[in-house]
Each structure stands twice: as C-alpha cells, then as structure tokens.
Motif scaffolding. Sequence first.
Motif, PDB file in Angstrom:
ATOM      1  N   ALA A  12      21.314  38.743  55.011  1.00 12.73           N
ATOM      2  CA  ALA A  12      22.441  38.807  55.946  1.00 12.73           C
ATOM      3  C   ALA A  12      23.463  39.836  55.475  1.00 12.73           C
ATOM      4  O   ALA A  12      24.002  40.599  56.289  1.00 12.73           O
ATOM      5  CB  ALA A  12      23.092  37.437  56.077  1.00 12.73           C
ATOM      6  N   LYS A  13      23.734  39.872  54.192  1.00 12.91           N
ATOM      7  CA  LYS A  13      24.670  40.868  53.652  1.00 12.91           C
ATOM      8  C   LYS A  13      24.160  42.279  53.889  1.00 12.91           C
ATOM      9  O   LYS A  13      24.921  43.169  54.275  1.00 12.91           O
ATOM     10  CB  LYS A  13      24.893  40.643  52.154  1.00 12.91           C
ATOM     11  N   LEU A  18      24.335  47.473  56.768  1.00 13.05           N
ATOM     12  CA  LEU A  18      23.701  48.492  57.597  1.00 13.05           C
ATOM     13  C   LEU A  18      24.381  48.614  58.964  1.00 13.05           C
ATOM     14  O   LEU A  18      24.560  49.725  59.484  1.00 13.05           O
ATOM     15  CB  LEU A  18      22.210  48.194  57.770  1.00 13.05           C
ATOM     16  N   GLU A  19      24.767  47.485  59.537  1.00 12.94           N
ATOM     17  CA  GLU A  19      25.453  47.504  60.821  1.00 12.94           C
ATOM     18  C   GLU A  19      26.787  48.246  60.701  1.00 12.94           C
ATOM     19  O   GLU A  19      27.130  49.066  61.556  1.00 12.94           O
ATOM     20  CB  GLU A  19      25.698  46.071  61.304  1.00 12.94           C
ATOM     21  N   ARG A  20      27.512  48.001  59.630  1.00 11.03           N
ATOM     22  CA  ARG A  20      28.786  48.689  59.413  1.00 11.03           C
ATOM     23  C   ARG A  20      28.569  50.188  59.205  1.00 11.03           C
ATOM     24  O   ARG A  20      29.329  51.009  59.722  1.00 11.03           O
ATOM     25  CB  ARG A  20      29.503  48.078  58.201  1.00 11.03           C
ATOM     26  N   ALA A  21      27.526  50.536  58.482  1.00 17.57           N
ATOM     27  CA  ALA A  21      27.206  51.950  58.274  1.00 17.57           C
ATOM     28  C   ALA A  21      26.898  52.631  59.604  1.00 17.57           C
ATOM     29  O   ALA A  21      27.332  53.764  59.843  1.00 17.57           O
ATOM     30  CB  ALA A  21      26.030  52.092  57.308  1.00 17.57           C
ATOM     31  N   ARG A  22      26.174  51.947  60.499  1.00 15.81           N
ATOM     32  CA  ARG A  22      25.874  52.498  61.831  1.00 15.81           C
ATOM     33  C   ARG A  22      27.156  52.686  62.640  1.00 15.81           C
ATOM     34  O   ARG A  22      27.323  53.693  63.335  1.00 15.81           O
ATOM     35  CB  ARG A  22      24.892  51.607  62.582  1.00 15.81           C
ATOM     36  N   GLU A  23      28.068  51.719  62.564  1.00 16.75           N
ATOM     37  CA  GLU A  23      29.334  51.840  63.283  1.00 16.75           C
ATOM     38  C   GLU A  23      30.102  53.073  62.817  1.00 16.75           C
ATOM     39  O   GLU A  23      30.593  53.861  63.639  1.00 16.75           O
ATOM     40  CB  GLU A  23      30.201  50.605  63.044  1.00 16.75           C
ATOM     41  N   TRP A  73      44.096  49.268  64.356  1.00 10.35           N
ATOM     42  CA  TRP A  73      42.699  49.029  63.973  1.00 10.35           C
ATOM     43  C   TRP A  73      41.906  50.325  64.099  1.00 10.35           C
ATOM     44  O   TRP A  73      41.165  50.699  63.185  1.00 10.35           O
ATOM     45  CB  TRP A  73      42.085  47.940  64.858  1.00 10.35           C
ATOM     46  N   LEU A  74      42.078  51.028  65.235  1.00  4.02           N
ATOM     47  CA  LEU A  74      41.358  52.287  65.441  1.00  4.02           C
ATOM     48  C   LEU A  74      41.750  53.306  64.390  1.00  4.02           C
ATOM     49  O   LEU A  74      40.885  54.005  63.851  1.00  4.02           O
ATOM     50  CB  LEU A  74      41.609  52.835  66.849  1.00  4.02           C
ATOM     51  N   LEU A  75      43.015  53.399  64.072  1.00  5.07           N
ATOM     52  CA  LEU A  75      43.465  54.333  63.042  1.00  5.07           C
ATOM     53  C   LEU A  75      42.814  54.008  61.701  1.00  5.07           C
ATOM     54  O   LEU A  75      42.359  54.904  60.990  1.00  5.07           O
ATOM     55  CB  LEU A  75      44.987  54.295  62.926  1.00  5.07           C
ATOM     56  N   GLY A  76      42.715  52.743  61.375  1.00  5.34           N
ATOM     57  CA  GLY A  76      42.029  52.331  60.147  1.00  5.34           C
ATOM     58  C   GLY A  76      40.561  52.722  60.160  1.00  5.34           C
ATOM     59  O   GLY A  76      40.015  53.164  59.141  1.00  5.34           O
ATOM     60  N   GLU A  77      39.931  52.587  61.303  1.00  5.50           N
ATOM     61  CA  GLU A  77      38.526  52.982  61.430  1.00  5.50           C
ATOM     62  C   GLU A  77      38.369  54.484  61.230  1.00  5.50           C
ATOM     63  O   GLU A  77      37.439  54.943  60.577  1.00  5.50           O
ATOM     64  CB  GLU A  77      37.969  52.572  62.805  1.00  5.50           C
ATOM     65  N   VAL A  78      39.299  55.258  61.813  1.00 10.80           N
ATOM     66  CA  VAL A  78      39.257  56.712  61.655  1.00 10.80           C
ATOM     67  C   VAL A  78      39.378  57.078  60.180  1.00 10.80           C
ATOM     68  O   VAL A  78      38.607  57.885  59.666  1.00 10.80           O
ATOM     69  CB  VAL A  78      40.365  57.401  62.493  1.00 10.80           C
TER      70      VAL A  78
END
Length: 111
Positions: A12-13, A18-23, A73-78
């Motif tokens: 699960a980890k 991997l899901e976060r890396a794809r995002e 949140w978007l700024l943090g993602e950027v």
Amino acid sequence: MDASDEAKVLAAKEYHRLERARELDGLRALLDDYNGRAFVWRILSQCGIYQSIPIGEAVNMAAAIALQNHGKWLLGEVFTADMNCYTVMRNEAQQRDDERERSLKNDDQPI
C-alpha cells in the motif's frame, strides 16, 4: 487492509508513493508548457492567495477562505513539483501584463 500484514502495508505504501509520483509528473508536464504555466497562474490569481479576506457575511468569508485554501494547496503542489517554476510563472505573468499595458497605450495613440 489488514495493518498486521506487513507485506500488504508495504504494498500500500508503494502504491501511494507511485501514485504521488504520477501526480507530480502530470503537474510537471503542465508546468513545462508556457500555456500550462499561464493557466496555473490564472487559477492562483483567482484564488486570491495573497489578498485579505473581506469582512462581511460569514458565508462569503468562508467561501473566500476556502478559495484561498485551494490556491495555497495548488501553490504547494507547484513548489513540490518544481521549486523554480513559481518564479518563472511570476516573470511570465509580469511580461504579459507589461505587453497588455503597452498594447493599451498604443491603442490610445492618435492615428
């Protein structure tokens, strides 16, 4: 998921990693494009992340806070995807603003 099953916990980890890396890869692809950066900048601008919350009705204040939270949140993602991209987007936005101002001044000139 059975938290006592170490193999499932590890799987699960890994799935979430991997899901976060794809995002982040998807966001990087968007930020690698001038128009993608311009779009993200428009969203950040609409969210008013650097503006004060207007005092007024509680519903309107709550909506403004929620919008700012999404922008933050978007700024943090950027920043997570590409630490230097914010500066690039800001500079490009300033260039667009300067071009718009020049264009408006030229339109005001007599022919």
